[in-house]
Design a protein around this motif. Structure first.
Motif, PDB file in Angstrom:
ATOM      1  N   PHE A 280       0.804  -1.219   0.000  1.00  0.00           N
ATOM      2  CA  PHE A 280       0.000   0.000   0.000  1.00  0.00           C
ATOM      3  C   PHE A 280       0.839   1.272   0.000  1.00  0.00           C
ATOM      4  CE2 PHE A 280      -2.831  -3.104   2.228  1.00  0.00           C
ATOM      5  CZ  PHE A 280      -3.699  -3.251   1.171  1.00  0.00           C
ATOM      6  N   LEU A 281       2.156   1.130  -0.095  1.00  0.00           N
ATOM      7  CA  LEU A 281       3.023   2.304  -0.157  1.00  0.00           C
ATOM      8  C   LEU A 281       3.579   2.430  -1.569  1.00  0.00           C
ATOM      9  CD1 LEU A 281       5.047   2.103   3.173  1.00  0.00           C
ATOM     10  CD2 LEU A 281       3.162   3.624   2.618  1.00  0.00           C
ATOM     11  N   PRO A 282       3.049   3.364  -2.380  1.00  0.00           N
ATOM     12  CA  PRO A 282       3.564   3.500  -3.747  1.00  0.00           C
ATOM     13  C   PRO A 282       4.999   4.031  -3.740  1.00  0.00           C
ATOM     14  CG  PRO A 282       2.060   5.297  -3.241  1.00  0.00           C
ATOM     15  CD  PRO A 282       2.011   4.364  -2.073  1.00  0.00           C
ATOM     16  N   VAL A 293       1.816   9.363   5.064  1.00  0.00           N
ATOM     17  CA  VAL A 293       1.806   7.935   5.378  1.00  0.00           C
ATOM     18  C   VAL A 293       1.351   7.744   6.819  1.00  0.00           C
ATOM     19  CG1 VAL A 293       3.168   5.827   5.525  1.00  0.00           C
ATOM     20  CG2 VAL A 293       3.635   7.482   3.711  1.00  0.00           C
ATOM     21  N   MET A 294       0.397   6.843   7.022  1.00  0.00           N
ATOM     22  CA  MET A 294      -0.099   6.541   8.362  1.00  0.00           C
ATOM     23  C   MET A 294       0.044   5.045   8.637  1.00  0.00           C
ATOM     24  SD  MET A 294      -4.193   6.124   8.411  1.00  0.00           S
ATOM     25  CE  MET A 294      -3.973   5.377  10.017  1.00  0.00           C
ATOM     26  N   VAL A 295      -0.049   4.686   9.916  1.00  0.00           N
ATOM     27  CA  VAL A 295      -0.044   3.279  10.315  1.00  0.00           C
ATOM     28  C   VAL A 295      -1.428   2.955  10.858  1.00  0.00           C
ATOM     29  CG1 VAL A 295       1.132   1.480  11.614  1.00  0.00           C
ATOM     30  CG2 VAL A 295       2.357   3.566  10.995  1.00  0.00           C
ATOM     31  N   THR A 296      -2.151   2.106  10.160  1.00  0.00           N
ATOM     32  CA  THR A 296      -3.466   1.681  10.621  1.00  0.00           C
ATOM     33  C   THR A 296      -3.371   0.276  11.201  1.00  0.00           C
ATOM     34  OG1 THR A 296      -5.782   1.356   9.969  1.00  0.00           O
ATOM     35  CG2 THR A 296      -4.113   0.793   8.352  1.00  0.00           C
ATOM     36  N   GLN A 297      -4.243  -0.015  12.147  1.00  0.00           N
ATOM     37  CA  GLN A 297      -4.241  -1.313  12.808  1.00  0.00           C
ATOM     38  C   GLN A 297      -5.462  -2.090  12.353  1.00  0.00           C
ATOM     39  OE1 GLN A 297      -1.690  -1.951  15.028  1.00  0.00           O
ATOM     40  NE2 GLN A 297      -2.279  -4.054  15.429  1.00  0.00           N
ATOM     41  N   LEU A 303      -0.637  -1.885   9.431  1.00  0.00           N
ATOM     42  CA  LEU A 303      -0.420  -1.680   8.000  1.00  0.00           C
ATOM     43  C   LEU A 303      -0.052  -0.226   7.751  1.00  0.00           C
ATOM     44  CD1 LEU A 303      -3.470  -3.525   6.363  1.00  0.00           C
ATOM     45  CD2 LEU A 303      -1.121  -4.344   6.505  1.00  0.00           C
ATOM     46  N   LEU A 304       0.919  -0.008   6.892  1.00  0.00           N
ATOM     47  CA  LEU A 304       1.265   1.342   6.479  1.00  0.00           C
ATOM     48  C   LEU A 304       0.520   1.668   5.191  1.00  0.00           C
ATOM     49  CD1 LEU A 304       3.595   0.786   8.534  1.00  0.00           C
ATOM     50  CD2 LEU A 304       5.004   2.297   7.125  1.00  0.00           C
ATOM     51  N   VAL A 305      -0.238   2.761   5.224  1.00  0.00           N
ATOM     52  CA  VAL A 305      -1.073   3.168   4.093  1.00  0.00           C
ATOM     53  C   VAL A 305      -0.816   4.637   3.813  1.00  0.00           C
ATOM     54  CG1 VAL A 305      -3.425   3.362   3.203  1.00  0.00           C
ATOM     55  CG2 VAL A 305      -2.838   1.500   4.745  1.00  0.00           C
TER      56      VAL A 305
END
Length: 453
Positions: A280-282, A293-297, A303-305
């Protein structure tokens, strides 16, 4: 000859009404009553339960045992299931047409067939069509049994006779029962067929996987009572034009919910993605304004999105559009930005997107969305190797996100060196490779962002 009666069944709760009316008398939903034939009274299929008597038991005397699981051989599918299938469990899988439900289940059965007795019941496709798909995916189907049928009574008879460990019903909307005169796919038929299959699963120990169609709103078609009957509900997510798919658990009586499995659609079917954060990181040559960029749980997995925002002058009424995020929450964040940080967007179009087709439902994305909007509005890119997470309240405070340490470790593992996070998430011991910048309010986050540029 008695005259057949019609009743109106609610597609949301399964309640009935003798005549059509705008609102369901049972649950209050509007325009959900669907005409169907009334079910015949007193069916003998429940006679086995009529004479049984059960006595109350003391809860402390009941032995609690963990449900034994057996893996499907597909790691990401097992993760979404909570570790694998459970004997006697009923799992409902929904998703858009063509997203890969049948493909995934055929792959899972082909893997299970090496050690378990399995059965694939196809109600939508002929045996030849299923065989063509299996050949295209290069699956070993030597021990996989197929039964192309839509009549419930014949399917139940085969399940009782063969007693497979795992059975797939593709799909529940195609089945019909002799006990009802309504057409396949009607509310009454879907509810009756699901109830009968669930009862057989509990009696025989067969783990049953049901495929369900979805409505245009994305919910599983049929009565909502269908989701209450089964043990586990999984949803396929993702754009059918993209190569990536997510499968999310929204109900699981045997495990945690909100777990996700990440897949890539290839010529050989769905393949699990071991490092979804990189997915999810282009890859960009240089940082661009409006990207954060954020870190979602997602369940137990961080996950880094990348969150992308585009703010542009409005020509007419300003538009607010989100993809993968809550549009109502975007309006709230814009109001908080105006009130507490003095950043005005009432004359701007604001578009926000979560890259990769992922859907973010947790409020910890608030700070990343806000900073992406500020970056696009000022046309200044955020610093490289910076990750952000945190929830924003209406009074402008930044609230902590759960499992902050795990988020920071995941970011450090992928090479990020700085993190803008809530004060309450600041680690007591430094995490190697990443510098944390703790902020308490949204205006402080904006000012610290300018200092980092």
């Amino acid at each position: 000859m008695s005259r057949e009666k019609n009743v109106y069944v609610c597609a949301e709760c399964g309640g009935t009404a003798p005549k059509w009316q705008g609102q369901c008398p049972a649950c209050g939903a509007w325009n959900t009553l669907i005409e169907t034939r009334a079910a015949p009274a007193a069916s003998p299929r429940f006679a086995a339960l009529a004479g049984t008597t059960a006595l109350p038991r003391v809860l402390a005397e009941i032995e609690a045992r963990e449900a034994e699981r057996f893996p499907t051989g597909i790691g990401e599918f097992d993760r979404a299931l909570g570790g694998g299938l459970v004997a006697g469990g009923v799992t409902l899988i929904g998703g858009d047409p063509g997203i890969g439900k049948s493909t995934l289940l055929l792959q899972a059965l082909a893997s299970l067939a090496a050690t378990q007795r399995v059965l694939y019941v196809s109600g939508e496709e002929s045996g030849e069509q299923v065989a063509m798909r299996a050949r295209r995916l290069s699956l070993d189907t030597g021990a996989l049994r197929l039964f192309a049928e839509i009549k419930l009574e014949q399917i139940l008879d085969v399940l009782r006779r063969d007693q497979p460990a795992v059975a797939v019903i593709d799909s529940i909307q195609t089945l019909w029962s002799d006990a009802l005169s309504s057409a396949p796919g009607s509310v009454a038929q879907v509810r009756e067929c699901a109830a009968q299959l669930t009862r057989l699963a509990k009696q025989s120990g067969t783990s049953i996987l049901l495929v369900g169609h979805v409505t245009k709103e994305g919910a599983i078609a049929g009565p909502r009572v269908l989701e209450h009957i089964v043990d586990t509900v999984l949803y396929f997510e993702g754009d059918t034009h993209s190569a990536f798919r997510l499968i999310r658990a929204v109900k699981n009586r045997f495990g945690a919910v909100n777990e996700i499995g990440v897949f890539a659609m290839t010529e050989r079917g769905l393949k699990g993605v071991s490092n979804p954060s990189a997915l999810f990181l282009p890859s960009r040559v240089q940082a661009a304004p409006g990207a954060c960029v954020m870190v979602t749980q997602e369940g137990t997995r961080p996950l880094l999105v990348e969150i992308q925002a585009l703010v542009d002058a409005a020509h007419g009424n300003p538009r607010r559009l989100t993809v993968g995020l809550d549009a109502q929450r975007l309006a709230m964040l814009l109001a908080v930005l105006h009130r507490h940080a003095g950043i005005v967007c009432f004359d701007q179009d604001v578009f926000v997107n979560a890259v990769g087709g992922v859907r973010i439902i947790e409020p910890a994305a608030d700070l990343a969305v806000t900073l992406a909007i500020v970056s696009s509005l000022t046309n200044r890119a955020l610093p490289e190797k910076l990750i952000v997470f945190g929830e924003i309240g209406l009074t402008g405070e930044i609230r902590p996100a759960p499992r902050g340490q795990e988020r920071l470790r995941e970011a450090a593992k992928l090479g990020f060196t700085r993190a803008l996070i809530p004060v309450a998430n600041a680690p007591k011991q430094p995490i190697e490779g990443i510098e944390t910048i703790a902020v308490a309010r949204v205006e402080e986050a904006v000012s610290r962002l300018r200092e980092l540029e």
